[in-house]
Design a protein around this motif. Sequence first.
Motif, PDB file in Angstrom:
ATOM      1  N   ALA A 812       0.852  -1.192   0.000  1.00  0.00           N
ATOM      2  CA  ALA A 812       0.000   0.000   0.000  1.00  0.00           C
ATOM      3  C   ALA A 812       0.885   1.238   0.000  1.00  0.00           C
ATOM      4  CB  ALA A 812      -0.922  -0.005   1.215  1.00  0.00           C
ATOM      5  N   ASN A 814       1.289   5.389  -0.078  1.00  0.00           N
ATOM      6  CA  ASN A 814       0.543   6.517   0.495  1.00  0.00           C
ATOM      7  C   ASN A 814      -0.539   6.015   1.458  1.00  0.00           C
ATOM      8  OD1 ASN A 814       2.038   8.287  -1.181  1.00  0.00           O
ATOM      9  ND2 ASN A 814       0.548   8.032  -2.847  1.00  0.00           N
ATOM     10  N   ILE A 815      -0.131   5.120   2.345  1.00  0.00           N
ATOM     11  CA  ILE A 815      -1.097   4.454   3.234  1.00  0.00           C
ATOM     12  C   ILE A 815      -1.816   5.442   4.143  1.00  0.00           C
ATOM     13  CG2 ILE A 815       0.692   3.973   4.944  1.00  0.00           C
ATOM     14  CD1 ILE A 815      -2.409   1.823   4.115  1.00  0.00           C
ATOM     15  N   LEU A 817      -3.082   8.116   3.379  1.00  0.00           N
ATOM     16  CA  LEU A 817      -4.217   8.715   2.670  1.00  0.00           C
ATOM     17  C   LEU A 817      -5.381   7.739   2.525  1.00  0.00           C
ATOM     18  CD1 LEU A 817      -2.344  10.619  -0.206  1.00  0.00           C
ATOM     19  CD2 LEU A 817      -3.150  11.528   1.984  1.00  0.00           C
ATOM     20  N   PHE A 818      -5.180   6.486   2.946  1.00  0.00           N
ATOM     21  CA  PHE A 818      -6.248   5.499   2.832  1.00  0.00           C
ATOM     22  C   PHE A 818      -7.353   5.827   3.843  1.00  0.00           C
ATOM     23  CE2 PHE A 818      -3.443   3.456   0.108  1.00  0.00           C
ATOM     24  CZ  PHE A 818      -3.956   2.266  -0.387  1.00  0.00           C
ATOM     25  N   LEU A1021      -8.992   4.333  -5.557  1.00  0.00           N
ATOM     26  CA  LEU A1021      -7.919   3.373  -5.333  1.00  0.00           C
ATOM     27  C   LEU A1021      -7.496   2.808  -6.682  1.00  0.00           C
ATOM     28  CD1 LEU A1021      -6.191   1.712  -3.313  1.00  0.00           C
ATOM     29  CD2 LEU A1021      -8.016  -0.005  -3.317  1.00  0.00           C
ATOM     30  N   ASN A1051      -2.901   9.013  -5.772  1.00  0.00           N
ATOM     31  CA  ASN A1051      -3.165   9.206  -4.335  1.00  0.00           C
ATOM     32  C   ASN A1051      -3.044   7.908  -3.541  1.00  0.00           C
ATOM     33  OD1 ASN A1051      -3.648  11.953  -4.582  1.00  0.00           O
ATOM     34  ND2 ASN A1051      -5.810  11.639  -5.074  1.00  0.00           N
ATOM     35  N   ARG A1052      -3.842   6.923  -3.925  1.00  0.00           N
ATOM     36  CA  ARG A1052      -3.836   5.646  -3.204  1.00  0.00           C
ATOM     37  C   ARG A1052      -3.529   4.544  -4.208  1.00  0.00           C
ATOM     38  NH1 ARG A1052      -8.757   7.955  -2.130  1.00  0.00           N
ATOM     39  NH2 ARG A1052      -8.880   9.150  -0.192  1.00  0.00           N
TER      40      ARG A1052
END
Length: 1068
Positions: A812, A814-815, A817-818, A1021, A1051-1052
């Motif tokens: 994962a 950019n975790i 931002l999750f 995602l 982003n993700r």
Amino acid sequence: MPYTHRTKTETDTEQLLHHPLDLLQQAAYQPVPQPGPYIYYICFKYILVSFFLFPKYHQEEMDSNPMVSSLLNKLANYTNVTQGVVEHEEDDDSKRKEIKAPRMGTFIGVYLPCLQNILGVILFLRLTWIVGTAGVLESFIIVFICCSGTMLTAISMSAIATNGVVPAGGSYYMISRSLGPEFGGAVGLCFYLGTTFAGAMYILGTIEILLKYIATNAAIFTGGEEATLNNMRVYGTCILALMAIVVFVGVKYVNKLALVFLACVILSIIAIYAGVIKTAFDPPDFRICLLGNRTLLSGDHICAKYVIENNVTETTLLWKKFCSDDPSLNATCDEYFRLNNVTEIQGIPGVQVESCLVNNLWSVYREKGVIIEKQDMPSVPVPSLEEVKEKSDAYVYTDIMTYFTMLVGIYFPSVTGIMAGSNRSGDLRDAQKSIPTGTILAISTTSFIYLSCIILFGACIEGVVLRDKFGEAVNGNLVIGTLAWPSPWVIVIGSFFSTCGAGLQSLTGAPRLLQAIARDGIVPFLHVFGHGKANGEPTWALLLTALICEIGILIASLDSVAPILSMFFLMCYLFVNLACAVQTLLRTPNWRPRFKYYHWTLSFLGMSLCLALMFICSWYYALVAMLIAGCIYKYIEYRGAEKEWGDGIRGLSLNAARYALLRVEHGPPHTKNWRPQVLVLLNLDSEQLVKHPRLLSFTSQLKAGKGLTIVGSVLPGIYLDKYTEAQTAEENIRSLMGVEKTKGFCQIVVSSSLRDGISHLIQSAGLGGMKHNTVLMAWPQSWKQTDNHFSWKNFVDTVRETTAAHQALLVAKNIDLFPMNQERFTEGNIDVWWIVHDGGMLMLLPFLLRQHKVWRKCKMRIFTVAQMDDNSIQMKKDLQMFLYHLRLNAEVEVVEMFENDISAFTYEKTLVMEQRSQMLKQMQLSKNEREREAQLIHDRNTASHSTGMVKSHTAITTPEKVQMTWTKEKLISEKHKNKETSMMNYKDIFNMKPNQSNVRRMHTAVKLNGVVLNKSQNAQLVLLNMPGPPKNRQGDENYMEFLEVLTEGLNRVLLVRGGGREVITIYS
């Protein structure tokens, strides 16, 4: 005293003081002597022993482990006052007194309390009616079944009560400590409700005795059945309030009057047997008036139609009742009255086996409102029976419909009360001996009393009198009182006081049981009921008990309340038997009861009997009681405080887990059963706190509580030095798992290096068939920092190890931002970039995520890459058909790219159409599986994008030496130097020079990143295939740069690398 002159006592004292601890113990219990030479000598000797003969390591051992003598001394002096009334009384009256050791034996402490609790209101008010209605045989069966259930429960209870010291708390303590807090809380509350409704039943019995047999003119409401119920409600509420005040103000007086109440019960039983003996020689004169075979109400009238006085025939009051108040002989009378004669019989003819007992042998069940008839009496029937019911008020009618199962529910409360001895375990001299002996003897005694009373009632009393519930045919006397000697008032007064006492004791015991449950802390909303007055009196619990008891009072019918409390008591007894059976079958080392006359089959039989009795009494009450217990159980399971009491359910769970693990196949499951069993690798900071908590949020969203989840972390160092930190880290992770609702296991490894610790987790986490098949970790954000070069090396090595272990890998990026579990996406897409075939992981993961509330409203889009010469339209149709067979809903889009733009994904092992069979063979599938799984790849689809399919466990073949780390800027300059390589066929990539290979990779990353950004920049995602690392470790930094460029601007991102096997299938 001279030093040389010592007495024998002093010499003995010196012998005792050779050990420093002996000196301390002796000093603690002896008066301090006056200073003298001998005392100085002893002190000096103690100092020498302390410094020279008492090593330091021994002192440290003594700090953590007390001496055996001290431990035995504490156990020998262990005392425990009753949890409830006794300690509250001592707080009130005896604060300055030392609590005396319990001294009650079997007879006083167990036998008599059980006897008093078992014999009660049902015996005096309903047993004769049950015998008359069900008959002697069926009544015998009812009593035998109920007494057998309580006897088997008593055997199980004796085994539990003698398995160690049982503090005061009775059945709740035994069940909760044997079956766990969930069962304990549920059954404890059911037992509390049963005890509370028992109080309501006793109060209703008290009111019935008062209004029917003592003060018949005290009724406020007059009229029919509804007026009777209203009288019960008004008087019952008043007496309940009075009893609650007595319990609140002076509970000690209730306990002091217990002997009086017990005396009333015993004297009443003696009066019954004395009456039977007297009846055998001199039957009492209780005459019953019958019209034909119908029972008439007793009254002032003569039991005849007319009398002849002075040769003049005069009609009686009975004539007027049936002839419309017309006294003339020519009056128009009731048809049945005209055709049948009036006779008078003895209600208690004496002990007559041939006539009375035989006639009472069989059941006489009737509907409500039916006239009570004598079975063997001839009569002339009339067709207009319904008119007679409406017109005449001279007959005795049944007040409720009767049947066998209803009588079981009414009778069962008369055999409850077997827990009275275990409730007083804190006051017994030897509880482990007294509880089994006293309880079983009390049940045997009361069973004999009930069974003998059934036979004696059937042999001594006429059937019409037995079926006359309220004694309306015997001048309103209590039916059982007509048999008693010397007077019916002995039974009336005795039963009145015994029911009063039982009601007071229920209102005394129930609040304390609720207080004990509340103080255990297993039911959060009951916390307020654990408080009370300054002396511990449960004020709030008493108030709640009175309110619940008022519900039973408002029902106003003893026959309706009895089945309710039967349910709760039966459920309690059921779980006592279950607790004993579970403990016996598990054979836990701590299960060593002193009571040896038990067996799991007896406990199982008792449990089955209790369950059967629940549904026999009332199936709908049974379902409601089980629903209440089930709701309490689930509430405690989800909201209650976690308690570890070493209970049997935990042991049962361990045995079941062991059995299931042994049954699970050691090897990969079938494709239809595959689900991600995740090992989550967490990073911790210097304070042992989780750096990326949202990784656990994502785990719970992906798993939704299903399958296996192992949360692991590595602490660098030596275990002996890091033990405390490891415990802290585990507590922090478990706490975070609870917050994020991640159901799974936590495993902390202390290793000399972070790299080895992660390797150990990947290799050894899990047990047997329950091992992880997927590793989830966060992307190392700071891998470019020069002082943190180990982070990316560990990362790449982790990728290699998961590949070698044939495990899938999820990274994962950019975790932070999750989304958290509380967030909800109202719209958006989950984009899947299917560049190479990974066994179906890329398609399965979005489906699993969309099961969670966070991602439920997101749409799934699948992008697949086609080359310029492919038929993109046909490829899209094939993929849509493929998804249709997989039962997945997703939008499909085909992105066309040049062959060289995706060469970095194909340089591991390119699979063209004719190599498909080779790919399946390399995935180590059997011949049959090859034939089935080959159909997953449609022929036309395979021709279009099979060039991207990867043998996931084949390592990357790259040159041995890499000269430099590649970035975008270096890429541009290098491309001009190597223009000729841009047209090179992708099959020649293994022959490239180091720099040329790096250029190709960076070219692929830039091109593919641009396409992904164009399509998926706003996606919630993005799932991407993760290519494998180079075999040559010198290219690791280039590999990290490649992944960084590939995912830049998104982003993700979830990078997915398959585990080398199919995880999704089109077959059912």
